[in-house]
Motif scaffolding. Structure first.
Motif, PDB file in Angstrom:
ATOM      1  N   ALA A  50      49.816  40.347  18.989  1.00 24.64           N
ATOM      2  CA  ALA A  50      48.253  40.278  18.894  1.00 24.64           C
ATOM      3  C   ALA A  50      47.697  41.268  18.264  1.00 24.64           C
ATOM      4  CB  ALA A  50      47.820  40.316  20.494  1.00 24.64           C
ATOM      5  N   LYS A  51      48.208  42.531  18.228  1.00 33.67           N
ATOM      6  CA  LYS A  51      47.732  43.431  17.148  1.00 33.67           C
ATOM      7  C   LYS A  51      47.938  43.041  15.657  1.00 33.67           C
ATOM      8  CE  LYS A  51      45.445  46.330  19.988  1.00 33.67           C
ATOM      9  NZ  LYS A  51      44.243  46.624  19.493  1.00 33.67           N
ATOM     10  N   GLY A  52      49.022  42.626  15.465  1.00 37.33           N
ATOM     11  CA  GLY A  52      49.385  42.047  13.919  1.00 37.33           C
ATOM     12  C   GLY A  52      48.362  41.055  13.784  1.00 37.33           C
ATOM     13  N   GLU A  53      48.154  40.076  14.399  1.00 36.15           N
ATOM     14  CA  GLU A  53      47.271  39.264  13.942  1.00 36.15           C
ATOM     15  C   GLU A  53      45.915  39.660  13.832  1.00 36.15           C
ATOM     16  OE1 GLU A  53      47.572  36.011  17.147  1.00 36.15           O
ATOM     17  OE2 GLU A  53      49.729  35.395  16.531  1.00 36.15           O
ATOM     18  N   ASP A  54      45.564  40.344  14.515  1.00 36.16           N
ATOM     19  CA  ASP A  54      44.117  41.061  14.533  1.00 36.16           C
ATOM     20  C   ASP A  54      44.209  42.035  13.200  1.00 36.16           C
ATOM     21  OD1 ASP A  54      43.407  40.248  16.949  1.00 36.16           O
ATOM     22  OD2 ASP A  54      43.537  42.188  17.999  1.00 36.16           O
ATOM     23  N   ALA A  55      45.226  42.634  12.716  1.00 35.78           N
ATOM     24  CA  ALA A  55      45.340  43.487  11.659  1.00 35.78           C
ATOM     25  C   ALA A  55      44.979  42.586  10.333  1.00 35.78           C
ATOM     26  CB  ALA A  55      46.542  44.435  11.462  1.00 35.78           C
ATOM     27  N   ARG A  56      46.033  41.319  10.510  1.00 37.87           N
ATOM     28  CA  ARG A  56      45.925  40.207   9.483  1.00 37.87           C
ATOM     29  C   ARG A  56      44.727  39.660   9.173  1.00 37.87           C
ATOM     30  NH1 ARG A  56      46.212  35.218   9.466  1.00 37.87           N
ATOM     31  NH2 ARG A  56      47.059  35.116  11.773  1.00 37.87           N
ATOM     32  N   ALA A  57      43.927  39.509  10.299  1.00 33.21           N
ATOM     33  CA  ALA A  57      42.674  38.893  10.255  1.00 33.21           C
ATOM     34  C   ALA A  57      41.482  39.758   9.528  1.00 33.21           C
ATOM     35  CB  ALA A  57      42.074  38.324  11.722  1.00 33.21           C
TER      36      ALA A  57
END
Length: 117
Positions: A50-57
């Protein structure tokens, strides 16, 4: 003596039962601990994703903002270049003799600089 042997045997049976009970308890606790560790691992993995997806976004959003800003700067630079070109062209049309003289002077200076090297 027989009574002592029976009491001694009963004590051994009780200790064996307690030991077996303790071993079963420990085994159950270990199984529960393994299940808890597996669940914790899944939770940490999900959190990391989830944190990785947030950072990517966030990175994609920032890249889009920078792209938009760069395009605007490019359009502004092109407009300034066109304006400068139009001013230079207007100055040459108003004073063609001065423009030729300036061009000749610049050519002469560049020729001197290139021969000195």
């Amino acid at each position: 003596m027989a009574q002592a042997a029976t009491a001694n045997g009963a004590d051994k049976a009780l200790k064996t039962a307690q030991t077996k009970g303790s071993a079963d308890d420990v085994r159950d606790q270990i199984t529960a601990l393994q299940a808890d560790m597996a669940e914790l691992t899944r939770a940490v993995s999900a959190y990391g994703k989830a944190k990785g997806e947030d950072a990517r976004a966030a990175a994609e959003l920032r890249a889009e903002e920078l792209k938009t800003r760069a395009e605007k700067m490019g359009r502004d630079a092109e407009a300034q270049l066109r304006s400068g070109y139009a001013q230079a062209e207007g100055a040459v049309r108003e004073n063609p003799a001065a423009a030729v003289g300036i061009a000749a002077g610049i050519g002469f200076v560049l020729g001197l600089l290139s021969t000195r090297r």
